[in-house]
Design an enzyme around this catalytic site. Structure first.
Site, PDB file in Angstrom:
ATOM      1  CB  CYS A 131      -0.945  -0.122   0.940  1.00 54.32           C
ATOM      2  SG  CYS A 131      -2.123   1.284   0.840  1.00 54.32           S
ATOM      3  CB  CYS A 174      -1.687   4.304   4.310  1.00 56.63           C
ATOM      4  SG  CYS A 174      -3.196   4.047   3.322  1.00 56.63           S
ATOM      5  CB  SER A 175      -0.715   0.687   6.803  1.00 60.98           C
ATOM      6  OG  SER A 175      -1.907   1.570   7.214  1.00 60.98           O
ATOM      7  CB  CYS A 176      -5.018  -0.433   2.477  1.00 57.89           C
ATOM      8  SG  CYS A 176      -5.956   0.891   2.280  1.00 57.89           S
TER       9      CYS A 176
END
Lengths: 208, 111
Positions: free
Chosen positions: A114, A117-119
């Site tokens: 991602c 961000c941090s999906c």
């Protein structure tokens, strides 16, 4: 702790409050308490959500992979609609995101990232490791995937195409790895035990 | 390309392909209890549509490059949540100030 607390602590060390909370922990406690006081969230909701988070781990993803390896019809359904196939196995999605499973072949290797961000497919794999959220992984995975894979000890032949799949707030991915040779007689449980988190992120491969 | 064009084209958290060459630190650690509570809090805020995931993400983007680079992952989340709640008028600066003072005193911390 109250004074009538009499049972013995011989079986475990007491948990002491010897660490001073940092500014951000104070902020977290404050916001949570303010929202509860205003009746906007229930006092038990955070604890219940922590239980949900703790109930999700790569073992769930491994179940999907092993089932797909032994059941071609399930494999088709999993690749067609990850959310529905997971539900079939009793794995609910709690975050209302699309879940797409990417199948590795002899010619194509998938990995997920991602960049924004941090999906991550948290309902299926649990919370992501720190490195998945790091700027090094996020910025480099899309530019030099082979160098990134090498840092995980994964060296793929040049003829294998690497596809880097960038997740979004609504679209989460997981890799369906190739079934290792020599596992034809493995039970589904034995197959599950082979499948690790990093293999489903696509930074590692199972050895044949 | 103009000197400032990259600032317009890429927000602070949009770092895919951004000239980073550092090695990945491949370590594992459990979350601190407050980090897991923070994660759960933001999930609950999303369920109630008080602060949704996209608003939280945009909130971390709006922290700017310096904070984006220096704060840890969940530090950014809780600051983003706090800013979103202030912007929506759900909490006021005074309420947060009074509550953080009260919580700090609970832990014998002088603010």
């Amino acid at each position: 702790m109250s004074n009538d607390h009499t049972h013995t602590h011989s079986d475990h060390a007491p948990i002491l409050h010897d660490e001073v909370p940092c500014y951000y922990e104070i902020l977290e406690i404050s916001i949570r308490e303010l929202l509860v006081e205003k009746g906007l969230i229930g006092p038990e909701e955070i604890r219940e959500q922590i239980e949900v988070l703790d109930s999700r781990s790569p073992a769930l993803g491994a179940k999907l992979v092993a089932r797909a390896w032994v059941d071609p019809e399930f494999r088709k359904r999993l690749l067609d609609n990850g959310v529905d196939a997971a539900l079939e196995m009793g794995i609910t999605s709690y975050d209302d995101t699309d879940f797409t499973v990417l199948e590795n072949t002899d010619k194509v290797h998938h990995m997920i990232v991602c960049t924004l961000c941090s999906c991550y497919p948290r309902p299926i794999l649990g919370l992501p490791p720190d490195w998945y959220k790091s700027k090094e992984y996020r910025s480099r995975a899309v530019r030099e995937p082979r160098a990134v894979l090498a840092e995980f000890g994964t060296i793929l032949p040049d003829e294998i195409k690497i596809v880097v799949n960038d997740s979004t707030a609504n679209q989460r991915y997981m890799v369906l790895p190739l079934r290792p040779k020599g596992t034809e007689h493995f039970t589904e449980e034995q197959l599950e035990a082979l499948v690790t988190r990093d293999v489903m992120i696509g930074v590692k491969v199972l050895h044949n | 390309m103009s000197d400032t064009e990259h600032l317009v084209k890429h927000l602070p958290n949009d770092i895919g392909g951004a000239g980073c060459h550092e090695k990945i630190s491949i370590t594992e650690r459990p979350l601190y209890p407050w980090e897991k509570r923070c994660h759960a809090l933001l999930d609950v805020l999303d369920y109630h549509k008080i602060v949704n995931t996209e608003e939280k993400r945009r909130g971390t983007e709006n922290l700017g490059t310096e904070m984006a680079g220096k704060l840890t992952y969940y530090e950014k989340w809780i600051v983003s949540a706090s800013n979103c709640l202030l912007q929506k008028g759900i909490l006021t600066p005074d309420q947060i100030a009074d509550k953080t003072k009260e919580v700090s005193e609970r832990f014998n911390i002088k603010m």
